[in-house]
Design an enzyme around this catalytic site. Structure first.
Site, PDB file in Angstrom:
ATOM      1  N   GLY A  12      50.925 -12.319  37.726  1.00 47.66           N
ATOM      2  CA  GLY A  12      51.157 -13.883  37.379  1.00 47.66           C
ATOM      3  C   GLY A  12      52.452 -14.438  37.827  1.00 47.66           C
ATOM      4  O   GLY A  12      52.761 -15.255  37.062  1.00 47.66           O
ATOM      5  N   SER A  13      52.644 -14.137  38.911  1.00 48.97           N
ATOM      6  CA  SER A  13      53.722 -14.889  39.639  1.00 48.97           C
ATOM      7  C   SER A  13      53.414 -16.352  39.695  1.00 48.97           C
ATOM      8  O   SER A  13      54.342 -17.341  39.667  1.00 48.97           O
ATOM      9  CB  SER A  13      54.140 -14.147  40.827  1.00 48.97           C
ATOM     10  OG  SER A  13      53.621 -14.575  41.906  1.00 48.97           O
ATOM     11  N   LYS A  65      27.560 -10.589  31.220  1.00 50.85           N
ATOM     12  CA  LYS A  65      28.590 -11.581  31.700  1.00 50.85           C
ATOM     13  C   LYS A  65      28.419 -12.981  30.937  1.00 50.85           C
ATOM     14  O   LYS A  65      29.548 -13.441  30.628  1.00 50.85           O
ATOM     15  CB  LYS A  65      28.201 -11.966  33.276  1.00 50.85           C
ATOM     16  CG  LYS A  65      29.437 -12.838  33.986  1.00 50.85           C
ATOM     17  CD  LYS A  65      29.365 -12.678  35.421  1.00 50.85           C
ATOM     18  CE  LYS A  65      30.630 -13.464  36.028  1.00 50.85           C
ATOM     19  NZ  LYS A  65      31.189 -12.580  36.909  1.00 50.85           N
ATOM     20  N   MET A  90      40.946 -11.589  38.844  1.00 51.39           N
ATOM     21  CA  MET A  90      40.029 -10.844  40.025  1.00 51.39           C
ATOM     22  C   MET A  90      38.706 -10.744  39.596  1.00 51.39           C
ATOM     23  O   MET A  90      38.069  -9.521  39.514  1.00 51.39           O
ATOM     24  CB  MET A  90      40.814  -9.322  40.213  1.00 51.39           C
ATOM     25  CG  MET A  90      42.196  -9.547  40.546  1.00 51.39           C
ATOM     26  SD  MET A  90      42.446 -10.426  42.108  1.00 51.39           S
ATOM     27  CE  MET A  90      41.901  -8.973  42.999  1.00 51.39           C
ATOM     28  N   ARG A  91      38.054 -11.722  39.198  1.00 48.89           N
ATOM     29  CA  ARG A  91      36.655 -11.481  38.745  1.00 48.89           C
ATOM     30  C   ARG A  91      35.742 -12.910  39.429  1.00 48.89           C
ATOM     31  O   ARG A  91      36.503 -13.965  39.023  1.00 48.89           O
ATOM     32  CB  ARG A  91      36.705 -11.710  37.247  1.00 48.89           C
ATOM     33  CG  ARG A  91      35.494 -11.095  36.306  1.00 48.89           C
ATOM     34  CD  ARG A  91      36.031 -10.898  34.858  1.00 48.89           C
ATOM     35  NE  ARG A  91      36.514  -9.516  34.796  1.00 48.89           N
ATOM     36  CZ  ARG A  91      36.040  -8.592  34.914  1.00 48.89           C
ATOM     37  NH1 ARG A  91      34.805  -8.421  34.917  1.00 48.89           N
ATOM     38  NH2 ARG A  91      36.701  -7.225  34.756  1.00 48.89           N
ATOM     39  N   LEU A  92      34.624 -12.779  39.474  1.00 52.46           N
ATOM     40  CA  LEU A  92      33.843 -13.999  39.872  1.00 52.46           C
ATOM     41  C   LEU A  92      33.532 -14.534  38.684  1.00 52.46           C
ATOM     42  O   LEU A  92      33.247 -14.323  37.485  1.00 52.46           O
ATOM     43  CB  LEU A  92      32.613 -13.711  40.478  1.00 52.46           C
ATOM     44  CG  LEU A  92      32.563 -13.194  42.050  1.00 52.46           C
ATOM     45  CD1 LEU A  92      31.117 -12.624  42.372  1.00 52.46           C
ATOM     46  CD2 LEU A  92      33.031 -14.214  42.963  1.00 52.46           C
ATOM     47  N   ILE A  93      33.568 -15.926  38.741  1.00 50.60           N
ATOM     48  CA  ILE A  93      33.318 -17.025  37.455  1.00 50.60           C
ATOM     49  C   ILE A  93      31.568 -17.164  37.547  1.00 50.60           C
ATOM     50  O   ILE A  93      31.046 -17.320  38.548  1.00 50.60           O
ATOM     51  CB  ILE A  93      33.824 -18.428  37.798  1.00 50.60           C
ATOM     52  CG1 ILE A  93      35.604 -18.141  37.760  1.00 50.60           C
ATOM     53  CG2 ILE A  93      33.639 -19.443  36.705  1.00 50.60           C
ATOM     54  CD1 ILE A  93      36.031 -17.838  36.383  1.00 50.60           C
ATOM     55  N   ASN A 107      41.115 -22.476  42.319  1.00 49.18           N
ATOM     56  CA  ASN A 107      41.531 -20.963  42.712  1.00 49.18           C
ATOM     57  C   ASN A 107      42.682 -21.195  43.859  1.00 49.18           C
ATOM     58  O   ASN A 107      42.249 -22.026  44.553  1.00 49.18           O
ATOM     59  CB  ASN A 107      40.210 -20.164  42.907  1.00 49.18           C
ATOM     60  CG  ASN A 107      40.658 -18.445  43.205  1.00 49.18           C
ATOM     61  OD1 ASN A 107      41.610 -18.254  42.579  1.00 49.18           O
ATOM     62  ND2 ASN A 107      40.392 -17.958  44.273  1.00 49.18           N
ATOM     63  N   HIS A 109      43.860 -18.610  47.023  1.00 50.50           N
ATOM     64  CA  HIS A 109      43.661 -17.200  47.553  1.00 50.50           C
ATOM     65  C   HIS A 109      44.647 -17.319  48.820  1.00 50.50           C
ATOM     66  O   HIS A 109      45.008 -18.093  49.633  1.00 50.50           O
ATOM     67  CB  HIS A 109      42.278 -17.635  48.128  1.00 50.50           C
ATOM     68  CG  HIS A 109      41.903 -16.238  48.752  1.00 50.50           C
ATOM     69  ND1 HIS A 109      41.320 -15.186  48.162  1.00 50.50           N
ATOM     70  CD2 HIS A 109      41.515 -15.971  50.237  1.00 50.50           C
ATOM     71  CE1 HIS A 109      40.999 -14.183  48.995  1.00 50.50           C
ATOM     72  NE2 HIS A 109      41.153 -14.770  50.188  1.00 50.50           N
TER      73      HIS A 109
HETATM   74  C1  GRF Z   1      47.847 -14.382  44.751  1.00 53.01           C
HETATM   75  O1  GRF Z   1      48.344 -13.917  46.048  1.00 53.01           O
HETATM   76  C2  GRF Z   1      46.621 -15.223  44.731  1.00 53.01           C
HETATM   77  O2  GRF Z   1      46.532 -16.127  45.801  1.00 53.01           O
HETATM   78  C3  GRF Z   1      45.625 -14.366  44.603  1.00 53.01           C
HETATM   79  O3  GRF Z   1      46.197 -13.356  43.639  1.00 53.01           O
HETATM   80  C4  GRF Z   1      47.528 -13.088  43.840  1.00 53.01           C
HETATM   81  C5  GRF Z   1      48.055 -13.200  42.530  1.00 53.01           C
HETATM   82  O4  GRF Z   1      49.410 -13.051  42.381  1.00 53.01           O
HETATM   83  N1  GRF Z   1      44.451 -14.919  44.097  1.00 53.01           N
HETATM   84  P1  GRF Z   1      50.205 -13.490  40.893  1.00 53.01           P
HETATM   85  O5  GRF Z   1      49.432 -12.413  39.945  1.00 53.01           O
HETATM   86  O6  GRF Z   1      50.382 -14.935  40.882  1.00 53.01           O
HETATM   87  O7  GRF Z   1      51.525 -12.770  41.421  1.00 53.01           O
END
Ligand code: GRF
Length: 200
Positions: A12-13, A65, A90-93, A107, A109
């Site tokens: 969650g950074s 789902k 980490m899941r498809l919507i 999102n 990425h």
């Molecule tokens: C990030 O690199 C983001 O691009 C990807 O997952 C990572 C999540 O990192 N979707 P964090 O949990 O926000 O630290």
């Protein structure tokens, strides 16, 4: 002021970066709720620390789902959420959330999509000996990192690049770019100002 829900699965950074700009007033939005799919994820602690309500929904306890997402949707409706921000979710919507929040889910990425979609984009870039990678912010559709691209920022890979160094460079960009883009999307409805190139 727009109300957002952040979805996260892990550290969650990026969520923290969004909390920080909301707190400082740089992002004119309210983080109404954190939705998490992993019990014990550090993102939940960050929410607690910031006084943001959080809910953990484990997909495996729902028969489908659709039912999983309906449970989430119920919570989003309670908080009158306008916009969904995926930050390491980490899941498809699925169709339930997509149809309720059409054009209102974004999102982030860690690659220059369409290169290196899916899991471990950083590892994929290193394995491919890519010269460039970066960050993409995009609208979410039913595919895996396939929705319309809003903005990208690139990062050069050095010859001695490691997972740690690349991840650090990418996350530094993410933590600045996501708040900037969200501010534009939530207040202007579009990204109509492209940020200056930053020194990596
Ligand atoms: C990030 O690199 C983001 O691009 C990807 O997952 C990572 C999540 O990192 N979707 P964090 O949990 O926000 O630290």
């Amino acid at each position: 002021m727009k109300k957002i829900a952040v979805f996260a699965s892990g550290n969650g950074s990026n969520f923290q970066a969004i909390i920080d700009v909301v707190t400082s007033g740089e992002l004119a939005a309210e983080i109404s709720v954190l939705i998490c799919d992993k019990p014990g994820a550090y993102a939940v602690e960050r929410a607690n620390e910031a006084g943001i309500p959080s809910f953990v929904f484990q997909a495996k306890v729902y028969p489908s789902k659709e039912e999983y997402e309906e449970a989430i949707l119920k919570e989003l409706n309670k908080y009158d959420v306008d916009f969904i921000v995926l930050a390491g979710y980490m899941r498809l919507i699925g169709t339930t959330l997509l149809s309720a929040y059409q054009g209102r889910i974004v999102n982030i990425h860690p690659s220059l999509l369409p290169a290196f979609p899916g899991k471990d984009a950083i590892g994929q870039a290193l394995a491919a000996k890519a010269k460039w990678s970066g960050v993409t912010i995009h609208y979410v559709d039913e595919g895996m990192d396939t929705g319309p691209i809003i903005i990208q920022e690139r990062v050069k890979l050095e010859d001695n690049e490691t997972r740690e160094t690349l991840q650090k460079k990418i996350q530094q960009i993410e933590h600045k770019l996501y708040p900037e883009v969200l501010q534009m999307l939530l207040t202007q409805g579009d990204v109509i100002y492209v940020t200056k190139a930053r020194a990596n």
